[in-house]
Design a protein around this motif. Structure first.
Motif, PDB file in Angstrom:
ATOM      1  N   ASP A   1      34.881 -12.151  85.473  1.00  0.00           N
ATOM      2  CA  ASP A   1      33.697 -11.178  85.306  1.00  0.00           C
ATOM      3  C   ASP A   1      34.086  -9.982  84.559  1.00  0.00           C
ATOM      4  O   ASP A   1      34.514  -9.150  85.346  1.00  0.00           O
ATOM      5  CB  ASP A   1      33.232 -11.216  86.835  1.00  0.00           C
ATOM      6  N   ALA A   2      33.565  -9.908  83.449  1.00  0.00           N
ATOM      7  CA  ALA A   2      33.791  -8.832  82.592  1.00  0.00           C
ATOM      8  C   ALA A   2      33.098  -7.692  83.274  1.00  0.00           C
ATOM      9  O   ALA A   2      33.861  -6.255  83.551  1.00  0.00           O
ATOM     10  CB  ALA A   2      33.386  -8.862  81.398  1.00  0.00           C
TER      11      ALA A   2
ATOM     12  N   GLU B   1      28.624 -17.446  80.548  1.00  0.00           N
ATOM     13  CA  GLU B   1      29.930 -18.083  79.934  1.00  0.00           C
ATOM     14  C   GLU B   1      29.922 -19.782  80.341  1.00  0.00           C
ATOM     15  O   GLU B   1      30.067 -20.368  79.626  1.00  0.00           O
ATOM     16  CB  GLU B   1      30.974 -17.542  80.438  1.00  0.00           C
TER      17      GLU B   1
ATOM     18  N   ARG C   1      37.597 -18.123  80.737  1.00  0.00           N
ATOM     19  CA  ARG C   1      36.530 -17.234  79.812  1.00  0.00           C
ATOM     20  C   ARG C   1      36.406 -16.131  80.496  1.00  0.00           C
ATOM     21  O   ARG C   1      36.484 -15.814  81.680  1.00  0.00           O
ATOM     22  CB  ARG C   1      35.327 -17.644  79.513  1.00  0.00           C
ATOM     23  N   GLU C   2      36.331 -14.831  79.577  1.00  0.00           N
ATOM     24  CA  GLU C   2      35.835 -13.636  80.223  1.00  0.00           C
ATOM     25  C   GLU C   2      34.553 -13.305  79.681  1.00  0.00           C
ATOM     26  O   GLU C   2      33.971 -13.512  78.580  1.00  0.00           O
ATOM     27  CB  GLU C   2      37.000 -12.466  79.716  1.00  0.00           C
ATOM     28  N   GLY C   3      33.601 -12.530  80.637  1.00  0.00           N
ATOM     29  CA  GLY C   3      32.285 -12.178  80.290  1.00  0.00           C
ATOM     30  C   GLY C   3      31.419 -12.428  81.533  1.00  0.00           C
ATOM     31  O   GLY C   3      32.017 -12.431  82.484  1.00  0.00           O
ATOM     32  N   ARG C   4      30.121 -12.497  81.468  1.00  0.00           N
ATOM     33  CA  ARG C   4      29.268 -12.644  82.532  1.00  0.00           C
ATOM     34  C   ARG C   4      29.269 -14.040  83.054  1.00  0.00           C
ATOM     35  O   ARG C   4      29.001 -14.987  81.987  1.00  0.00           O
ATOM     36  CB  ARG C   4      27.847 -12.465  81.954  1.00  0.00           C
TER      37      ARG C   4
END
Length: 154
Positions: A40-41, A90, A83-86
Motif C-alpha cells: 500500500d503506497a 492494483e 505490486r505497489e500502489g493503491r
C-alpha cells in the motif's frame, strides 16, 4: 468456466480462508492461479521520510511471505506478483492484465474492521473489478468448529 483466478492476499489471518476457497475453485476448473499482494503506497507515503525505505522493505517482505503461503497451500504452479500502489486499483488492474475470470479476496485484511460489512479494499474491489469477485469472510470460531463437525465452545 474459470480459466484464470487471481487471489489477492496480504497474508492476514482473515485471508487464509479466501485463499483455500479460491484454490479449491481453481482446482475444480483446472484454472491458472495468480497470487497478488499489494504494498500500500499510501501507507508508505504516510510514514515519516526517514522510515519509508524500512517500511517499504518490511511490507515487501510481508507480501513475499503471503505469496509463499499461497504457493505452499496450492501444491501446484502459481504465478505470483507484488505490486505497489493503491490496493484495490492494483488488484483490478492486475485482473485486467492477466485476463482473469475471477478475483478472490478476503473481506478484511491487515487493517481489521474499519468497515461494517466489508473491508475498504474488498469493498472497492467488488465495486470496481472488471470481473466477478469472490469475497470470502473469515468464519467466527464457533462457526469454524461447526463446519469442522466439532463441538463449539459456548
Amino acid at each position: 468456466m474459470f480459466d484464470t483466478v487471481v487471489v489477492a492476499t496480504d497474508g492476514s489471518e482473515s485471508v487464509k480462508r479466501a485463499v483455500d476457497i479460491a484454490l479449491d475453485l481453481a482446482d475444480r476448473f483446472d484454472a491458472d492461479v495468480h497470487a497478488l499482494s499489494v504494498v500500500d503506497a499510501s501507507e508508505v507515503d504516510a510514514s515519516p521520510q526517514q522510515l519509508r525505505d524500512e517500511l517499504r522493505t518490511a511490507l515487501e517482505t510481508t507480501s513475499d511471505a503471503a505469496l509463499a503461503t499461497v504457493e505452499q497451500r496450492a501444491g501446484r504452479e502459481v504465478t505470483t506478483a507484488v505490486r505497489e500502489g493503491r490496493p484495490a486499483a492494483e488488484i483490478c488492474g492486475y485482473a485486467r492484465e492477466v485476463d482473469a475470470d475471477l478475483v478472490a479476496t478476503g473481506t478484511r485484511g491487515r487493517h481489521g474492521e474499519n468497515r461494517l460489512l466489508l473491508g475498504s479494499v474488498a469493498e472497492r474491489v467488488v465495486r470496481t473489478s472488471p470481473v466477478p469477485v469472490l469475497s470470502v469472510r473469515q468464519l467466527e470460531p464457533a462457526a469454524e468448529a461447526a463446519e469442522d463437525g466439532s463441538a463449539a465452545d459456548v
